[in-house]
Design a protein around this motif. Structure first.
Motif, PDB file in Angstrom:
ATOM      1  N   LYS A 237       0.819  -1.221   0.000  1.00  0.00           N
ATOM      2  CA  LYS A 237       0.000   0.000   0.000  1.00  0.00           C
ATOM      3  C   LYS A 237       0.852   1.270   0.000  1.00  0.00           C
ATOM      4  O   LYS A 237       0.566   2.236   0.724  1.00  0.00           O
ATOM      5  CB  LYS A 237      -0.971   0.000   1.184  1.00  0.00           C
ATOM      6  CG  LYS A 237      -1.957  -1.165   1.150  1.00  0.00           C
ATOM      7  CD  LYS A 237      -2.956  -1.121   2.300  1.00  0.00           C
ATOM      8  CE  LYS A 237      -3.924  -2.301   2.216  1.00  0.00           C
ATOM      9  NZ  LYS A 237      -4.899  -2.301   3.324  1.00  0.00           N
ATOM     10  N   ASN A 349     -10.406  10.557  -5.140  1.00  0.00           N
ATOM     11  CA  ASN A 349     -10.297   9.348  -4.329  1.00  0.00           C
ATOM     12  C   ASN A 349     -11.648   9.092  -3.684  1.00  0.00           C
ATOM     13  O   ASN A 349     -12.160   9.946  -2.948  1.00  0.00           O
ATOM     14  CB  ASN A 349      -9.218   9.529  -3.257  1.00  0.00           C
ATOM     15  CG  ASN A 349      -8.774   8.210  -2.660  1.00  0.00           C
ATOM     16  OD1 ASN A 349      -9.464   7.215  -2.774  1.00  0.00           O
ATOM     17  ND2 ASN A 349      -7.617   8.214  -2.027  1.00  0.00           N
ATOM     18  N   SER A 350     -12.262   7.933  -3.958  1.00  0.00           N
ATOM     19  CA  SER A 350     -13.585   7.633  -3.409  1.00  0.00           C
ATOM     20  C   SER A 350     -13.493   7.329  -1.926  1.00  0.00           C
ATOM     21  O   SER A 350     -12.410   7.148  -1.367  1.00  0.00           O
ATOM     22  CB  SER A 350     -14.203   6.444  -4.147  1.00  0.00           C
ATOM     23  OG  SER A 350     -13.537   5.248  -3.791  1.00  0.00           O
ATOM     24  N   THR A 351     -14.645   7.212  -1.301  1.00  0.00           N
ATOM     25  CA  THR A 351     -14.686   6.950   0.141  1.00  0.00           C
ATOM     26  C   THR A 351     -14.150   5.567   0.473  1.00  0.00           C
ATOM     27  O   THR A 351     -13.726   5.318   1.600  1.00  0.00           O
ATOM     28  CB  THR A 351     -16.120   7.077   0.666  1.00  0.00           C
ATOM     29  OG1 THR A 351     -16.975   6.211  -0.106  1.00  0.00           O
ATOM     30  CG2 THR A 351     -16.624   8.501   0.542  1.00  0.00           C
ATOM     31  N   TYR A 352     -14.170   4.640  -0.480  1.00  0.00           N
ATOM     32  CA  TYR A 352     -13.663   3.297  -0.198  1.00  0.00           C
ATOM     33  C   TYR A 352     -12.319   3.038  -0.875  1.00  0.00           C
ATOM     34  O   TYR A 352     -11.846   1.907  -0.913  1.00  0.00           O
ATOM     35  CB  TYR A 352     -14.678   2.228  -0.620  1.00  0.00           C
ATOM     36  CG  TYR A 352     -15.083   2.281  -2.068  1.00  0.00           C
ATOM     37  CD1 TYR A 352     -14.322   1.660  -3.049  1.00  0.00           C
ATOM     38  CD2 TYR A 352     -16.241   2.946  -2.452  1.00  0.00           C
ATOM     39  CE1 TYR A 352     -14.698   1.710  -4.375  1.00  0.00           C
ATOM     40  CE2 TYR A 352     -16.634   2.997  -3.778  1.00  0.00           C
ATOM     41  CZ  TYR A 352     -15.860   2.371  -4.733  1.00  0.00           C
ATOM     42  OH  TYR A 352     -16.235   2.416  -6.048  1.00  0.00           O
ATOM     43  N   GLY A 353     -11.685   4.088  -1.443  1.00  0.00           N
ATOM     44  CA  GLY A 353     -10.313   3.960  -1.896  1.00  0.00           C
ATOM     45  C   GLY A 353     -10.092   3.903  -3.387  1.00  0.00           C
ATOM     46  O   GLY A 353      -8.941   3.892  -3.835  1.00  0.00           O
ATOM     47  N   ASN A 386      -7.486   0.492  -8.339  1.00  0.00           N
ATOM     48  CA  ASN A 386      -8.430  -0.175  -7.453  1.00  0.00           C
ATOM     49  C   ASN A 386      -7.660  -0.920  -6.355  1.00  0.00           C
ATOM     50  O   ASN A 386      -7.204  -2.046  -6.557  1.00  0.00           O
ATOM     51  CB  ASN A 386      -9.284  -1.165  -8.257  1.00  0.00           C
ATOM     52  CG  ASN A 386     -10.243  -1.951  -7.375  1.00  0.00           C
ATOM     53  OD1 ASN A 386     -10.542  -1.549  -6.252  1.00  0.00           O
ATOM     54  ND2 ASN A 386     -10.729  -3.078  -7.887  1.00  0.00           N
ATOM     55  N   THR A 388      -8.916  -2.062  -3.609  1.00  0.00           N
ATOM     56  CA  THR A 388      -9.818  -2.906  -2.830  1.00  0.00           C
ATOM     57  C   THR A 388      -9.672  -4.370  -3.241  1.00  0.00           C
ATOM     58  O   THR A 388      -8.988  -4.714  -4.201  1.00  0.00           O
ATOM     59  CB  THR A 388     -11.274  -2.463  -3.020  1.00  0.00           C
ATOM     60  OG1 THR A 388     -11.704  -2.765  -4.364  1.00  0.00           O
ATOM     61  CG2 THR A 388     -11.419  -0.971  -2.783  1.00  0.00           C
ATOM     62  N   THR A 390     -12.105  -6.214  -4.364  1.00  0.00           N
ATOM     63  CA  THR A 390     -13.226  -6.550  -5.249  1.00  0.00           C
ATOM     64  C   THR A 390     -12.972  -5.994  -6.643  1.00  0.00           C
ATOM     65  O   THR A 390     -12.547  -4.852  -6.790  1.00  0.00           O
ATOM     66  CB  THR A 390     -14.544  -5.959  -4.694  1.00  0.00           C
ATOM     67  OG1 THR A 390     -14.723  -6.400  -3.344  1.00  0.00           O
ATOM     68  CG2 THR A 390     -15.732  -6.404  -5.534  1.00  0.00           C
ATOM     69  N   ARG A 392     -13.862  -4.226 -10.102  1.00  0.00           N
ATOM     70  CA  ARG A 392     -14.764  -3.097 -10.357  1.00  0.00           C
ATOM     71  C   ARG A 392     -14.961  -2.909 -11.864  1.00  0.00           C
ATOM     72  O   ARG A 392     -14.001  -2.947 -12.636  1.00  0.00           O
ATOM     73  CB  ARG A 392     -14.176  -1.800  -9.772  1.00  0.00           C
ATOM     74  CG  ARG A 392     -13.921  -1.835  -8.277  1.00  0.00           C
ATOM     75  CD  ARG A 392     -15.190  -1.701  -7.474  1.00  0.00           C
ATOM     76  NE  ARG A 392     -14.924  -1.795  -6.042  1.00  0.00           N
ATOM     77  CZ  ARG A 392     -15.849  -1.719  -5.104  1.00  0.00           C
ATOM     78  NH1 ARG A 392     -17.117  -1.548  -5.460  1.00  0.00           N
ATOM     79  NH2 ARG A 392     -15.523  -1.817  -3.842  1.00  0.00           N
ATOM     80  N   THR A 460     -21.413   2.368  -7.467  1.00  0.00           N
ATOM     81  CA  THR A 460     -21.502   2.649  -6.030  1.00  0.00           C
ATOM     82  C   THR A 460     -21.324   4.128  -5.743  1.00  0.00           C
ATOM     83  O   THR A 460     -22.028   4.706  -4.917  1.00  0.00           O
ATOM     84  CB  THR A 460     -20.432   1.852  -5.265  1.00  0.00           C
ATOM     85  OG1 THR A 460     -20.592   0.462  -5.528  1.00  0.00           O
ATOM     86  CG2 THR A 460     -20.537   2.095  -3.765  1.00  0.00           C
ATOM     87  N   GLU A 461     -20.411   4.737  -6.444  1.00  0.00           N
ATOM     88  CA  GLU A 461     -20.078   6.140  -6.205  1.00  0.00           C
ATOM     89  C   GLU A 461     -19.569   6.760  -7.499  1.00  0.00           C
ATOM     90  O   GLU A 461     -18.921   6.092  -8.308  1.00  0.00           O
ATOM     91  CB  GLU A 461     -19.008   6.219  -5.106  1.00  0.00           C
ATOM     92  CG  GLU A 461     -18.708   7.618  -4.620  1.00  0.00           C
ATOM     93  CD  GLU A 461     -17.745   7.612  -3.439  1.00  0.00           C
ATOM     94  OE1 GLU A 461     -17.194   8.692  -3.140  1.00  0.00           O
ATOM     95  OE2 GLU A 461     -17.546   6.540  -2.815  1.00  0.00           O
TER      96      GLU A 461
END
Length: 473
Positions: A237, A349-353, A386, A388, A390, A392, A460-461
């Motif tokens: 990361k 940058n979205s709320t979930y990264g 991405n 995360t 998951t 996308r 989602t966003e």
């Protein structure tokens, strides 16, 4: 030559000495581990018998507190010399004679052998029992230094006390004792005596050399560890995309294995033309093409330091951020990560990264033009990262206004005319913990001043980035 004989039988000084040495080892290890004040040499010298000899010796002493005794054929106690003479006489008799009884108890050699064997068996058994205590308290129990140390020490103390009590109950003449008998027979010639003395000296020298090799091991390879960790303290990361002047966090680690205290200099740089800016810490440092923070640090032998580093970059662009470690004037270690620095509005940058951004055609955030000529193609790089776990599916809608007519595009078929009232739609699939970096798209805009918007929608966003450009001016 008169024999030199030392006998310790009245009091169990051997057991006292084993308890004292074991207690001393425990104290040295506690001082070393807790206070950082101890002796590695004494830990090795006392640690070997503590593990490989004393536990078995204490157990054998508790089980056999008497010295080895010898008896004749009628069961009367005799000396070892008398027993050996009877054995020799019995072996010389035709037919072997009557059965010769053996001695009762253990002699010195048997005690040493059994002490070593039992110690080698006892120590692993204690470790096996401790292994089952791990679930009770994973942070303190289990096979760790202090649980093993205290458990073996407790075993030595308990069996040692039992051995002392049992030996005291045995009559003095039958107690086991330490007997040192050094003598050279009177019938030895001068040559024999010299040879015997030489052998003893050689044995003592060999033991001394062995102890020296164990206590003073050869120094290993001299080297320095230099590493970078991400914000979580792991090698993952790392920062990849950031806004202009935005702070990002990493950890810089230095491990000194050079066998002496070392003075180092840490330098962070994005350009070979940058000049040093001396700082006292890496908490809040800035970098540019002309400025690079430089910090001097001293690290003790076998010491590892991890420095928190919050850095920001003052110029947009795609950079190889280098972490340099110097010894004196010489560059000693070199690490790097790749980063992109964006102007506000060109990175989101979205709320979930999920990170979305636009760059120049070559992937450089500073590569987007402010103006182009009429009918000139504008090269834009579209990127999605991405982080995360998951996958996308991201839809990118490109437009200069509210949009109306929708056209689905394949970047390989460009360039594409982007007029007011037209929305170009690009479909992207981004795997988990992966990125699309960078998808080049060619755009041709009508003359005028335009703000080109890129709306990223993953269901989602929604995130929007944009840039402004003058065409045909």
């Amino acid at each position: 030559m008169a024999p030199m004989r030392i006998e310790i039988r009245e009091k169990p000084h051997d057991l006292y000495a084993a308890l004292v040495l074991s207690t001393l080892l425990v104290a040295i290890i506690i001082l070393d581990e807790v206070l950082g004040f101890g002796s590695q040499v004494l830990r090795v010298v006392l640690g070997l018998p503590f593990i490989l000899f004393i536990p078995g010796y204490m157990l054998i002493s508790a089980l056999y507190p008497e010295r080895k005794r010898y008896f004749d054929r009628e069961g009367r106690p005799i000396t070892r010399e008398e027993w050996e003479r009877i054995v020799e006489e019995g072996e010389s008799e035709e037919g072997g004679g009557d059965e010769i009884p053996g001695g009762k108890g253990l002699d010195d050699l048997e005690r040493v052998a059994l002490s070593l064997g039992l110690s080698i068996a006892i120590t692993p058994l204690i470790g096996l029992v401790l292994n089952y205590t791990y679930d009770w308290d994973p942070e303190h129990l289990g096979i760790r230094l202090f649980p093993i140390l205290i458990s073996i020490y407790a075993f030595i103390v308990i069996t040692g006390i039992a051995a002392i009590l049992r030996r005291r109950r045995v009559p003095k003449e039958d107690r086991y004792g330490i007997v040192i008998d050094i003598s050279i027979p009177d019938d030895y010639s001068t040559t024999d005596k010299l040879l015997t003395a030489g052998i003893v000296i050689m044995m003592l020298a060999s033991v001394t050399l062995l102890v020296y090799i164990i206590v003073v091991p050869r120094e290993g390879e001299a080297f320095t560890e230099f590493y970078i960790l991400g914000p979580t303290g792991m090698a993952e990361k790392y920062p990849r995309n950031m806004l202009l002047e935005e702070e990002k966090y990493v950890i810089i680690g230095i491990g000194n294995h050079e066998h002496r205290r070392m003075n180092y200099t840490i330098v962070l740089t994005i350009s070979p033309e940058a000049r040093n800016n001396t700082v006292t810490g890496m908490d809040h440092v800035t970098l540019s093409r002309t400025n690079q923070p430089s910090m001097e640090i001293s690290v003790g032998d076998r010491e590892t330091l991890e420095l928190p580093c919050n850095f920001s970059v003052l110029e947009t662009g795609s950079y190889k951020l280098r972490f340099l470690l110097f010894r004196g004037e010489k560059e000693y270690r070199d690490l790097h990560i790749w980063i992109k620095v964006f102007s506000p509005g060109r990175f989101s940058n979205s709320t979930y990264g999920l990170e979305t951004f636009i760059t120049g055609w070559d992937g450089d955030p500073s590569g987007l033009p402010d103006s182009v000529g009429s009918n000139e193609t504008v090269g834009v790089g579209v990127g999605v990262r991405n982080p995360t776990d998951t996958d996308r599916d991201v839809q990118v809608r490109i437009r200069t206004g509210d949009g109306g007519t929708v056209r689905r595009i394949d970047p390989a078929e460009g360039p594409f005319e982007l007029e007011e009232g037209v929305t170009l739609v690009l479909e992207l699939h981004v795997n988990a913990t992966s990125s699309v970096d960078v998808m080049p798209i060619g755009l041709v805009l009508p003359d005028g001043s335009w703000t080109v918007s890129f709306l990223f929608d993953d269901g989602t966003e929604e995130q929007t980035v944009s840039f402004s450009i003058d065409v045909g001016g």
